[in-house]
Design a protein around this motif. Structure first.
Motif, mmCIF file in Angstrom:
data_model
loop_
_atom_site.group_PDB
_atom_site.id
_atom_site.type_symbol
_atom_site.label_atom_id
_atom_site.label_comp_id
_atom_site.label_asym_id
_atom_site.label_seq_id
_atom_site.Cartn_x
_atom_site.Cartn_y
_atom_site.Cartn_z
ATOM 1 N N UNK A 50 0.756 -0.944 -0.100
ATOM 2 C CA UNK A 50 0.020 -0.106 -0.094
ATOM 3 C C UNK A 50 0.742 1.093 -0.053
ATOM 4 N N UNK A 51 0.074 2.456 -0.008
ATOM 5 C CA UNK A 51 0.910 3.696 0.001
ATOM 6 C C UNK A 51 1.767 3.914 1.440
ATOM 7 N N UNK A 52 2.889 4.433 1.116
ATOM 8 C CA UNK A 52 3.844 4.676 2.467
ATOM 9 C C UNK A 52 4.244 3.665 2.961
ATOM 10 N N UNK A 53 4.464 2.618 2.280
ATOM 11 C CA UNK A 53 5.062 1.353 2.987
ATOM 12 C C UNK A 53 6.594 1.181 2.776
ATOM 13 N N UNK A 54 6.926 1.614 1.646
ATOM 14 C CA UNK A 54 8.411 2.036 1.547
ATOM 15 C C UNK A 54 8.820 0.876 0.114
ATOM 16 N N UNK A 55 7.850 0.967 -0.767
ATOM 17 C CA UNK A 55 8.300 0.099 -1.982
ATOM 18 C C UNK A 55 9.492 0.781 -3.015
ATOM 19 N N UNK A 56 9.306 2.225 -3.154
ATOM 20 C CA UNK A 56 10.113 3.140 -3.912
ATOM 21 C C UNK A 56 11.491 2.941 -3.199
ATOM 22 N N UNK A 57 11.596 3.144 -1.853
ATOM 23 C CA UNK A 57 12.747 3.176 -0.993
ATOM 24 C C UNK A 57 13.442 1.893 -1.177
ATOM 25 N N UNK A 58 12.897 0.778 -0.819
ATOM 26 C CA UNK A 58 13.491 -0.495 -1.102
ATOM 27 C C UNK A 58 14.090 -0.627 -2.671
ATOM 28 N N UNK A 59 13.394 -0.363 -3.606
ATOM 29 C CA UNK A 59 13.806 -0.496 -4.751
ATOM 30 C C UNK A 59 15.222 0.582 -5.295
ATOM 31 N N UNK A 60 14.790 1.726 -4.602
ATOM 32 C CA UNK A 60 16.016 2.761 -4.729
ATOM 33 C C UNK A 60 17.249 2.021 -3.892
ATOM 34 N N UNK A 61 17.134 1.795 -2.882
ATOM 35 C CA UNK A 61 18.432 1.037 -1.994
ATOM 36 C C UNK A 61 19.125 0.086 -2.823
ATOM 37 N N UNK A 62 18.161 -0.932 -3.529
ATOM 38 C CA UNK A 62 18.811 -2.283 -4.250
ATOM 39 C C UNK A 62 19.655 -1.668 -5.369
ATOM 40 N N UNK A 63 18.940 -0.438 -5.969
ATOM 41 C CA UNK A 63 19.506 0.135 -7.203
ATOM 42 C C UNK A 63 20.904 0.908 -6.670
ATOM 43 N N UNK A 64 20.836 1.690 -5.688
ATOM 44 C CA UNK A 64 22.036 2.486 -5.365
ATOM 45 C C UNK A 64 23.236 1.656 -4.689
ATOM 46 N N UNK A 65 22.746 0.853 -3.756
ATOM 47 C CA UNK A 65 23.719 -0.170 -3.226
ATOM 48 C C UNK A 65 24.554 -1.120 -4.339
ATOM 49 N N UNK A 66 23.715 -1.427 -5.233
ATOM 50 C CA UNK A 66 24.332 -2.219 -6.327
ATOM 51 C C UNK A 66 25.247 -1.403 -7.033
ATOM 52 N N UNK A 67 25.022 -0.131 -7.342
ATOM 53 C CA UNK A 67 26.026 0.365 -8.045
ATOM 54 C C UNK A 67 27.073 0.889 -7.233
#
Length: 488
Positions: A50-67
């Motif tokens: 649902x909204x505000x549960x952290x989906x975008x932050x989790x995805x962004x962390x996956x991307x940034x930490x990977x790079x």
């Protein structure tokens, strides 16, 4: 960075055995542990909620930490938020998207979808997206991709067959290029997603939940499915903190801790004498219970000061006082904790119990313990956490906290408010290595403080009550309490 995970092969012949599942680390603390090494390499993972549960932050962390940490460049395609807004939102986590783009470690793209154009051109087709996405992938030689959020991409398409067909086509396109992908989606009213097909064509499905119970909020994560890999299936609390997302897979307690024979001083010579003259076992758990005003925090301050003098790192969690209050109050006992705070050996954290639910409290405490790696931890008082949940919930939270401290060899002292009629209201005394009680007795219009070691496993110890005094030189134990008091 790709990791291999061995799958269960049963009785297949060597020629018929499937290849090992390859995984990429997510970079999210705890998530790689419960998934057995990370997310599926070269396959799509669905993150929904649902909204505000952290989906975008989790995805962004996956991307940034990977790079940043694994040298796997990535592409982030947003169908909702502008790139400038995303960059501002994640800057609080220490993610500098502008710098990563300049270094060609990340490519960002905001795709604006015009539904009128779809209606005019006829059939729904993703060819334009493939061209745009392919260009971004080639520009940074991407290994990871995030599509946020898939709902917007297929919004307004009523035909479920078309949605499923295009999703399969999109996922196959990503798989053919060996891209480890996270696709985010909003949770549906009756299913995991709004369209109800994304979870079926994804190789891994992670559900995020942000629930509020009795006005206290808790975020939880669950891996619903993971093709070809064993994984934790429980709900796990996770925290969105100053360092990003941290998942705590702590619902499965183990009993594999190594018991140390080393001893550490209690900070009180008189109390050490009651414990074979050596104090507590290193890495043990100590419960210090008593009524209000019996001197529990004062005894804890002695313990902390002694640890700091040994050069050991300490964390003091307080649920009733601000960090400056114990520091000020202990000066009246001749204990000055301020120099240890300034030296970095002592960290004090104060939080109102009603600020969060139990799981966020646990998550933030474990995050601090994992980051600072203390030798000694004090929690003052445990009983205050009852304001954040039921007795049963509090017991479960404390069991996990104690297990984590023991696993990491941290010597922990817990104070708790206890009365004569309710000695074990949290039902945790049985799992403590040492249990000490302090109490006040009214005698001839005066109050006599007493200390009693109820138990201390693995060592000889005095079980007699001792008169306790709080003086300007600290807490002192005197002779045994009179029989008239001991019989009360």
């Amino acid at each position: 960075m790709v990791r291999k995970t061995t799958t269960r092969r049963g009785n297949l012949t060597p020629s018929a055995r499937m290849p090992e599942i390859q995984k990429v680390p997510s970079g999210i603390r705890g998530l790689d542990e419960l998934t057995g090494g990370g997310l599926p390499a070269g396959r799509p993972t669905l993150v929904c909620g649902g909204p505000g549960c952290g989906k975008t932050l989790l995805a962004m962390t996956f991307l940034v930490k990977g790079a940043r940490d694994y040298r796997e460049p990535g592409v982030f395609v947003s169908f909702d938020e502008r790139i400038v807004d995303l960059a501002a939102n994640v800057s609080s986590l220490g993610f500098d998207l502008v710098e990563l783009q300049e270094q060609k470690l990340i490519a960002m793209d905001h795709v604006v979808l015009d539904r009128q154009a779809f209606q005019e051109t006829g059939e729904y087709d993703l060819e334009g997206l493939f061209v745009r996405l392919g260009h971004a992938i080639n520009r940074v030689e991407a290994k990871r991709v995030v599509l946020d959020s898939i709902d917007s991409l297929f919004a307004g398409i009523p035909n479920a067959a078309v949605v499923r067909s295009e999703l399969v086509r999109l996922f196959n396109w990503l798989k053919e290029r060996g891209l480890s992908t996270i696709v985010t989606a909003e949770r549906g009213e009756t299913g995991l997603t709004r369209h109800g097909v994304e979870e079926y064509v994804s190789d891994c499905v992670i559900v995020l939940d942000h629930r509020v119970i009795e006005q206290l909020s808790t975020r939880r994560l669950r891996v619903v499915k993971y093709r070809g890999s064993a994984h934790g299936t429980n709900e796990y609390p996770f925290l969105i903190g100053r360092r990003g997302i941290t998942v705590f897979p702590v619902t499965s307690l183990g009993l594999a801790q190594i018991a140390s024979a080393e001893r550490v001083s209690t900070g009180m010579a008189d109390l050490d004498k009651m414990l074979e003259g050596k104090g507590f076992y290193k890495g043990s758990s100590v419960l210090l219970g008593g009524g209000a005003g019996t001197g529990k925090t004062s005894i804890a301050a002695h313990f902390v000061e002694a640890a700091c003098r040994r050069g050991e790192r300490c964390v003091f969690f307080s649920f009733e006082e601000s960090p400056s209050q114990p520091t000020r109050n202990m000066r009246s006992l001749g204990i000055d904790l301020q120099p240890w705070i300034e030296s970095g050996l002592l960290r004090c954290h104060s939080t109102r119990p009603s600020l969060h639910g139990l799981e966020p409290h646990l998550a933030s405490m474990l995050e601090e313990i994992d980051d600072y790696r203390p030798h000694v931890t004090v929690v003052d008082p445990l009983s205050a956490l009852l304001a954040s949940g039921t007795q049963h919930q509090t017991q479960g939270m404390l069991l996990r906290l104690i297990d984590h401290l023991k696993t990491n060899g941290v010597t922990a002292l817990f104070t708790t408010l206890q009365t004569e009629d309710d000695l074990t209201h949290l039902s945790i005394s049985s799992i403590m290595d040492t249990w000490i009680r302090v109490l006040n007795e009214d005698v001839d219009d005066d109050v006599v403080r007493q200390l009693h070691v109820v138990k201390s496993r693995g060592m000889a110890h005095s079980t007699k009550r001792r008169v306790m005094e709080i003086t300007e030189h600290g807490v002192r134990l005197k002779d045994e309490a009179p029989k008239s008091l001991r019989s009360q």
